[in-house]
Design an enzyme around this catalytic site. Structure first.
Site, PDB file in Angstrom:
ATOM      1  N   SER A 210      48.855  21.686  20.337  1.00 11.36           N
ATOM      2  CA  SER A 210      49.114  22.024  18.943  1.00 11.36           C
ATOM      3  C   SER A 210      48.696  23.473  18.692  1.00 11.36           C
ATOM      4  CB  SER A 210      48.386  21.040  18.022  1.00 11.36           C
ATOM      5  OG  SER A 210      48.827  21.167  16.687  1.00 11.36           O
ATOM      6  N   GLU A 321      56.898  14.025  17.076  1.00 12.18           N
ATOM      7  CA  GLU A 321      56.187  15.136  16.450  1.00 12.18           C
ATOM      8  C   GLU A 321      56.304  15.098  14.923  1.00 12.18           C
ATOM      9  OE1 GLU A 321      54.311  17.017  18.151  1.00 12.18           O
ATOM     10  OE2 GLU A 321      55.117  17.262  20.179  1.00 12.18           O
ATOM     11  N   HIS A 406      52.430  13.238  17.420  1.00 16.01           N
ATOM     12  CA  HIS A 406      51.806  14.510  17.774  1.00 16.01           C
ATOM     13  C   HIS A 406      50.372  14.249  18.238  1.00 16.01           C
ATOM     14  CE1 HIS A 406      51.171  18.848  17.520  1.00 16.01           C
ATOM     15  NE2 HIS A 406      50.073  18.644  16.803  1.00 16.01           N
TER      16      HIS A 406
END
Length: 500
Positions: A210, A321, A406
């Site tokens: 990330s 995501e 995610h």
């Protein structure tokens, strides 16, 4: 670009052995005394830079002062200032406990009696606003012969902030990208000290997820970071970055402080006197930007112009995501400026299922899937690049959940379930996936090639368009979501100002 909120898995601190054993190492600043377990030696809370307080707030990191005697390295240090949750609950970046501006420390997990071992330096995620290095337990990497280093770096308004007064006070030195400067400083410390911990400074892999993945891409585009690493791994780190300059950030910073009642004529000393508690809640677009000194172009521009670091690269994204996404209508409105309406023909199945499904697919492809594939394709012109797609859903979530959120891959990569995942809900199938992915990452760190699993993972090139899917049935895929990703790429690239 939509600011991506971080959500990472939290790991526990070290489990204290029944009979604690100490182990000491001499660093360039002094001796540190860590703790040995049956799997690894662990050294926590080692300063790699001076405390960024007083005149050093919003300034490049300076060397850590030396200490006399032995420094206790058995307890985690504070996290950098960030928004925290009540009742000591882990926040979106997995951090809880004390925070302090004196936070530029790192943690090291080493194999028993290590010598010349590969090194992996982890840059945590959390939207450049939350998280901490101590959240991650590297004992399983150390068990498998890898030295793991996890670092803190300045976050939020203390990490990625600009103001005309600070620019004037910098006197021509880099300003604004303080979090990225911290990462470079940590890598320099590793080069200088890691051999004493049994690591090979010539075989350093930088990896992150990330905001950490974005940071890795920025490091690959930062000239002053060259030579501090040998290879890189980017997990859900995007890859299409809109150019934002120091002047843009100065305007943002001036406006943000005006909302706190700070006059536009304030000096750098005035700004550095603001209580840290007032700065933590300040919202902003926190991520690396073109400051003109440390970063002279975005990672996207550096890659397109052939100035990106030419090192072996692994990069990938997850199937879900969109777990970062807000309401569908809000997301579609944000995507409109990226040509969402014109992209609908590439998404007939998703569009037929309604706006929410369409928005989720477009979000995932625009911000993670498409950029990862593009980065892999561009990088493959030099050293090899490997592309992955993580779609595995833990058995405890099925059948309600069908895509991988995610950050869901982190627990498999680290082969560690953390304090948010009780072992009682981890299945043999989950453990098998963790063994596979962890082996891939370890192999890459050792040999610069992910040799793992029953099926060979081919290096990526745009013509064959082959990647490795880690899913219910893992294996090599060809042309995965090609129509959608091609459409997203065609729409995205013109706005990135890639030409020299």
């Amino acid at each position: 670009m939509i600011r991506i909120a971080g959500a990472i898995l939290a790991a526990t601190l070290l489990t204290t052995p029944a009979v604690a054993q100490s182990v000491s190492v001499k660093t360039s600043a002094g001796v540190v005394v860590g703790q040995a377990s049956d799997r690894a030696n662990a050294f926590l809370n080692i300063p790699f830079a001076a405390a960024p307080v007083g005149d050093l707030r919003w300034a490049p990191p300076q060397p850590a002062p030396a200490w006399t005697g032995a420094r206790d390295a058995t307890r985690a240090g504070p996290s950098c200032p960030q928004p925290m949750l009540p009742n000591n609950m882990p926040n979106g970046g997995g951090a809880n406990g004390p925070v302090s501006e004196d936070c530029l420390q790192l943690n090291i997990f080493t194999p028993k009696a290590a010598r010349g071992a590969p090194v992996m330096v982890w840059v945590h995620g959390g939207s450049h606003r939350t998280g901490a290095g101590w959240v991650y337990d590297g004992q399983n990497f150390a068990r498998d012969g890898v030295v793991v280093v996890s670092i803190n770096y300045r976050l939020g308004a203390l990490g990625y902030f600009a103001h005309p007064a600070l620019t004037r006070a910098a006197g021509g030195q880099p300003t604004g990208n303080f979090g990225l400067m911290d990462q470079v400083a940590a890598l320099r410390w590793v080069q200088k000290n890691i051999a004493a911990f049994g690591g090979d400074p010539r075989n350093v892999t930088v990896f992150g997820e990330s905001a950490g993945g974005m940071s890795i891409l920025s490091l690959l585009a930062t000239p002053s970071a060259r030579g501090l690493y040998a290879k890189a791994i980017v997990q859900s780190g995007a890859g299409w970055f809109e150019p934002k300059t120091l002047a843009d950030k100065e305007k943002e910073g001036t406006a943000a402080l005006a909302r706190l009642g700070v006059a536009e004529t304030a000096t750098a000393a005035d700004l550095r006197a603001i209580p840290v508690g007032k700065l933590v809640p300040v919202n902003g677009d926190y991520q690396p930007f073109i400051d003109g000194k440390l970063m002279t172009e975005t990672a996207s521009q550096s890659l397109a112009r052939g100035r990106f670091a030419d090192v072996p690269l692994m990069i990938g994204s997850n199937s879900g995501e969109d777990s970062l996404m807000g309401p569908a209508k809000q997301t579609m409105a944000a995507l409109a400026r990226f040509g969402a309406e014109a992209l609908k023909p590439a998404y007939p199945e998703e569009a037929a299922k309604g706006e929410d499904t369409l928005a989720r697919a477009m979000f995932t492809d625009r911000f993670m899937g498409g950029p990862a594939r593009w980065v892999a394709a561009k990088a493959s012109a030099g050293k090899p690049a490997w592309l992955y797609y993580f779609s595995y859903v833990g058995t405890r979530y099925r059948p309600a959940v069908t895509t991988s959120a995610h950050a869901a891959e982190i627990q498999y990569v680290w082969e560690y379930w953390g304090r948010r995942t009780p072992m009682s809900v981890v299945s043999d199938e989950d453990r098998a996936m963790a063994s596979l992915m962890h082996a891939c990452w370890v192999s890459f760190a050792r040999t610069s090639t992910p040799k793992c699993g029953a099926e060979a993972w081919p290096a990526y090139d745009a013509i064959s368009d082959r990647l490795m899917e880690f899913g219910a049935s893992s294996g090599v895929r060809v042309g995965l979501r090609k129509t959608q990703l091609d459409a997203q790429q065609a729409a995205a690239l013109p706005g990135l100002k890639l030409a020299k």
